[in-house]
Scaffold this motif. Structure first.
Motif, PDB file in Angstrom:
ATOM      1  N   ARG A   1       0.972  -1.232  -0.032  1.00 61.85           N
ATOM      2  CA  ARG A   1      -0.049   0.121  -0.068  1.00 61.85           C
ATOM      3  C   ARG A   1       0.674   1.045  -0.061  1.00 61.85           C
ATOM      4  NH1 ARG A   1      -3.219  -3.612   2.897  1.00 61.85           N
ATOM      5  NH2 ARG A   1      -5.323  -3.784   2.101  1.00 61.85           N
ATOM      6  N   HIS A   2       1.795   1.419   0.738  1.00 58.46           N
ATOM      7  CA  HIS A   2       3.097   2.428   0.558  1.00 58.46           C
ATOM      8  C   HIS A   2       3.389   2.657  -0.817  1.00 58.46           C
ATOM      9  CE1 HIS A   2       3.843   1.270   5.262  1.00 58.46           C
ATOM     10  NE2 HIS A   2       2.567   2.531   5.103  1.00 58.46           N
ATOM     11  N   SER A   3       3.938   1.683  -1.433  1.00 61.73           N
ATOM     12  CA  SER A   3       4.536   1.670  -2.712  1.00 61.73           C
ATOM     13  C   SER A   3       3.322   2.092  -3.672  1.00 61.73           C
ATOM     14  CB  SER A   3       5.106   0.420  -3.222  1.00 61.73           C
ATOM     15  OG  SER A   3       6.261  -0.045  -2.205  1.00 61.73           O
ATOM     16  N   LEU A   4       2.236   1.717  -3.265  1.00 63.21           N
ATOM     17  CA  LEU A   4       1.077   2.257  -4.492  1.00 63.21           C
ATOM     18  C   LEU A   4       0.836   3.755  -3.959  1.00 63.21           C
ATOM     19  CD1 LEU A   4      -1.533  -0.616  -4.100  1.00 63.21           C
ATOM     20  CD2 LEU A   4       0.038  -0.053  -6.275  1.00 63.21           C
ATOM     21  N   GLN A   5       0.892   4.131  -2.831  1.00 66.67           N
ATOM     22  CA  GLN A   5       0.735   5.574  -2.522  1.00 66.67           C
ATOM     23  C   GLN A   5       1.851   6.373  -3.239  1.00 66.67           C
ATOM     24  OE1 GLN A   5       0.008   6.619   1.683  1.00 66.67           O
ATOM     25  NE2 GLN A   5       0.347   8.746   1.150  1.00 66.67           N
TER      26      GLN A   5
ATOM     27  N   GLU B   1       1.058   9.508  -5.821  1.00 67.68           N
ATOM     28  CA  GLU B   1       1.343  10.761  -5.512  1.00 67.68           C
ATOM     29  C   GLU B   1       2.932  11.147  -5.975  1.00 67.68           C
ATOM     30  OE1 GLU B   1       0.799  10.641  -1.445  1.00 67.68           O
ATOM     31  OE2 GLU B   1      -1.460  10.429  -1.512  1.00 67.68           O
ATOM     32  N   LEU B   2       3.479  10.586  -6.963  1.00 66.84           N
ATOM     33  CA  LEU B   2       4.686  10.796  -7.461  1.00 66.84           C
ATOM     34  C   LEU B   2       4.900  12.223  -7.640  1.00 66.84           C
ATOM     35  CD1 LEU B   2       7.236   9.152  -7.565  1.00 66.84           C
ATOM     36  CD2 LEU B   2       6.931   9.440 -10.125  1.00 66.84           C
ATOM     37  N   GLY B   3       3.717  12.907  -8.309  1.00 62.31           N
ATOM     38  CA  GLY B   3       3.965  14.510  -8.492  1.00 62.31           C
ATOM     39  C   GLY B   3       4.286  15.396  -7.314  1.00 62.31           C
TER      40      GLY B   3
ATOM     41  N   PRO C   1      15.007  15.887  -9.618  1.00 56.44           N
ATOM     42  CA  PRO C   1      14.718  14.935 -10.781  1.00 56.44           C
ATOM     43  C   PRO C   1      14.460  13.480  -9.905  1.00 56.44           C
ATOM     44  CG  PRO C   1      17.140  15.344 -10.816  1.00 56.44           C
ATOM     45  CD  PRO C   1      16.525  16.322  -9.842  1.00 56.44           C
ATOM     46  N   VAL C   2      13.315  12.951 -10.536  1.00 57.85           N
ATOM     47  CA  VAL C   2      13.032  11.692  -9.770  1.00 57.85           C
ATOM     48  C   VAL C   2      13.259  10.430 -10.512  1.00 57.85           C
ATOM     49  CG1 VAL C   2      11.121  10.424  -8.901  1.00 57.85           C
ATOM     50  CG2 VAL C   2      11.043  12.848  -8.594  1.00 57.85           C
ATOM     51  N   LEU C   3      13.977   9.442  -9.819  1.00 61.26           N
ATOM     52  CA  LEU C   3      14.303   8.238 -10.310  1.00 61.26           C
ATOM     53  C   LEU C   3      13.245   7.345 -10.060  1.00 61.26           C
ATOM     54  CD1 LEU C   3      17.668   6.429 -10.801  1.00 61.26           C
ATOM     55  CD2 LEU C   3      15.665   5.252  -9.464  1.00 61.26           C
ATOM     56  N   VAL C   4      12.592   6.314 -10.619  1.00 57.95           N
ATOM     57  CA  VAL C   4      11.936   5.134 -10.205  1.00 57.95           C
ATOM     58  C   VAL C   4      12.425   3.818 -10.512  1.00 57.95           C
ATOM     59  CG1 VAL C   4       9.942   6.613  -9.906  1.00 57.95           C
ATOM     60  CG2 VAL C   4      10.270   5.415 -12.069  1.00 57.95           C
ATOM     61  N   SER C   5      12.447   2.845  -9.440  1.00 60.88           N
ATOM     62  CA  SER C   5      12.786   1.678  -9.706  1.00 60.88           C
ATOM     63  C   SER C   5      11.761   0.819  -9.402  1.00 60.88           C
ATOM     64  CB  SER C   5      13.970   1.017  -8.782  1.00 60.88           C
ATOM     65  OG  SER C   5      14.426   0.039  -8.983  1.00 60.88           O
ATOM     66  N   LEU C   6      10.847   0.247 -10.486  1.00 62.34           N
ATOM     67  CA  LEU C   6       9.792  -0.210 -10.413  1.00 62.34           C
ATOM     68  C   LEU C   6       9.713  -1.661 -11.001  1.00 62.34           C
ATOM     69  CD1 LEU C   6       7.698   2.480 -12.331  1.00 62.34           C
ATOM     70  CD2 LEU C   6       7.950   2.304  -9.909  1.00 62.34           C
ATOM     71  N   SER C   7      10.767  -2.094 -11.439  1.00 64.74           N
ATOM     72  CA  SER C   7      10.734  -3.204 -12.465  1.00 64.74           C
ATOM     73  C   SER C   7      10.594  -4.447 -11.685  1.00 64.74           C
ATOM     74  CB  SER C   7      11.934  -3.263 -13.375  1.00 64.74           C
ATOM     75  OG  SER C   7      11.891  -4.348 -14.041  1.00 64.74           O
ATOM     76  N   ASN C   8       9.372  -5.362 -12.020  1.00 67.41           N
ATOM     77  CA  ASN C   8       9.066  -6.558 -11.472  1.00 67.41           C
ATOM     78  C   ASN C   8       8.913  -6.597  -9.955  1.00 67.41           C
ATOM     79  OD1 ASN C   8       8.993  -8.009 -14.157  1.00 67.41           O
ATOM     80  ND2 ASN C   8      11.111  -7.322 -14.093  1.00 67.41           N
TER      81      ASN C   8
ATOM     82  N   TRP D   1       3.851  10.074 -16.756  1.00 68.90           N
ATOM     83  CA  TRP D   1       3.099  10.919 -16.874  1.00 68.90           C
ATOM     84  C   TRP D   1       3.167  12.035 -15.688  1.00 68.90           C
ATOM     85  CZ3 TRP D   1       0.185  12.348 -20.777  1.00 68.90           C
ATOM     86  CH2 TRP D   1      -0.778  13.210 -20.526  1.00 68.90           C
ATOM     87  N   LEU D   2       3.429  11.243 -14.452  1.00 69.16           N
ATOM     88  CA  LEU D   2       3.638  12.400 -13.165  1.00 69.16           C
ATOM     89  C   LEU D   2       4.960  12.831 -13.320  1.00 69.16           C
ATOM     90  CD1 LEU D   2       1.547  10.111 -10.713  1.00 69.16           C
ATOM     91  CD2 LEU D   2       0.873  12.142 -11.864  1.00 69.16           C
ATOM     92  N   GLY D   3       5.965  12.338 -14.117  1.00 76.14           N
ATOM     93  CA  GLY D   3       7.124  13.654 -14.229  1.00 76.14           C
ATOM     94  C   GLY D   3       8.441  13.077 -13.828  1.00 76.14           C
ATOM     95  N   ALA D   4       8.413  11.608 -13.606  1.00 74.10           N
ATOM     96  CA  ALA D   4       9.634  10.930 -13.391  1.00 74.10           C
ATOM     97  C   ALA D   4      10.582  10.884 -14.684  1.00 74.10           C
ATOM     98  CB  ALA D   4       9.620   9.361 -13.039  1.00 74.10           C
ATOM     99  N   CYS D   5      11.825  10.924 -14.482  1.00 77.03           N
ATOM    100  CA  CYS D   5      12.925  11.088 -15.681  1.00 77.03           C
ATOM    101  C   CYS D   5      13.884  10.275 -15.713  1.00 77.03           C
ATOM    102  CB  CYS D   5      13.370  12.338 -15.552  1.00 77.03           C
ATOM    103  SG  CYS D   5      14.595  12.844 -14.084  1.00 77.03           S
TER     104      CYS D   5
END
Length: 287
Positions: A195-199, A203-205, A213-220, A249-253
């Motif tokens: 639930r935290h990761s979904l939030q 709310e990444l914006g 600048p925002v990095l995201v590590s989502l893979s699998n 869409w929310l702006g990660a780069c």
């Protein structure tokens, strides 16, 4: 915007950071790129697929066999040097929390230190500064390296992620890391339940609005698997790509990913919808 090795990336021109694990026990590929030459072939593959950054790791994030500093050095330093020699323009990141490893890989040619454990070793940012390298500042709550979250709670996980990552980012700049080479990462799954990761995803914006600048590590990741009913790592690509589209869409780069081609297609499609990238071909209705 983030600048690494003279290359600029932002929400309109995002980068794919391809994962290359020199570990025998990684959660996704189960050691498929542990061997030196196999790992180098993987770098060649992802570079050919258009990855702008490679992220080289010598220790898996999850609990497992103890990996000493010396062993991590053996897995990463010579390999970084080989990648740098063959790919002079490729941005090289190393996933480590240890300043001893950071020092050695920067001398070997690394451009970015991906501190996946949120400043556990404060000397890592100092090392990045000494070498003119960038640093990724992550949010892991109270977690320590290679531990899983257990009954972790936040009043507002996104607010906590913002407070922690921006403080780490400001400290990195204060010790000499170039401001334009610092990224923040909400660190999905690290110190978080699903639930935290979904939030932090929806709310990444709020993180983007900090100006870092925002990095995201989502893979699998596990939060993807749990959200879709308990899927194993090998069946999480669709959920990963859906999450990638939202974060784009929310702006990660920067997007750390196992599947480079699919990730780049998602990012290109989002850019076309946003209007920051023209369609590669637009002849429908013209004949």
């Amino acid at each position: 915007m983030v600048i690494l090795r003279g290359r600029s990336f932002d929400a309109d021109t995002p980068a794919v950071m391809a994962i290359v694990n020199r570990t025998p026990d990684s959660f996704y590929d189960r050691g498929a790129t542990y061997a030196f030459e196999v790992a180098l072939d993987r770098v060649r593959e992802v570079a050919g697929q258009g990855a702008e950054i490679v992220d080289i790791g010598g220790v898996k994030a999850a609990p497992g066999d103890t990996v000493s500093v010396d062993e991590e050095l053996q897995r990463t330093v010579e390999f970084v040097a080989a990648v740098r020699a063959e790919f002079p323009e490729l941005v090289i990141s190393v996933d480590t929390w240890r300043h001893e490893v950071g020092e050695a890989v920067c001398r070997a040619g690394a451009d970015l230190l991906n501190d996946a454990w949120g400043g556990h070793d404060p000397e890592l940012a100092v090392v990045a500064a000494e070498h003119g390298a960038g640093v990724v500042c992550t949010h892991v709550g109270q977690a320590t390296p290679r531990t899983r979250p257990h009954r972790v709670a936040y009043d507002d996980v996104t607010a906590d992620a913002i407070a922690v990552t921006t403080a780490l980012a400001e400290r990195a700049v204060a010790v000499g890391v170039p401001r334009e080479s610092v990224l923040i990462d909400p660190a999905h799954d690290f110190g978080k339940n699903t639930r935290h990761s979904l939030q932090v995803t929806r709310e990444l914006g709020r993180l983007v609005d900090t100006g870092w600048p925002v990095l995201v590590s989502l893979s699998n990741k596990d939060f993807v698997g749990e959200s879709l009913g308990g899927l194993p790592p090998g069946e999480r690509l669709t959920g990963t790509l859906a999450t990638t589209a939202i974060c784009s869409w929310l702006g990660a780069c920067v997007f750390r990913a196992h599947n480079v081609v699919e990730t780049k297609q998602v990012l290109d499609m989002v850019a076309c919808i946003r209007g920051t990238r023209p369609p590669a071909r637009a002849i429908r209705g013209l004949a």
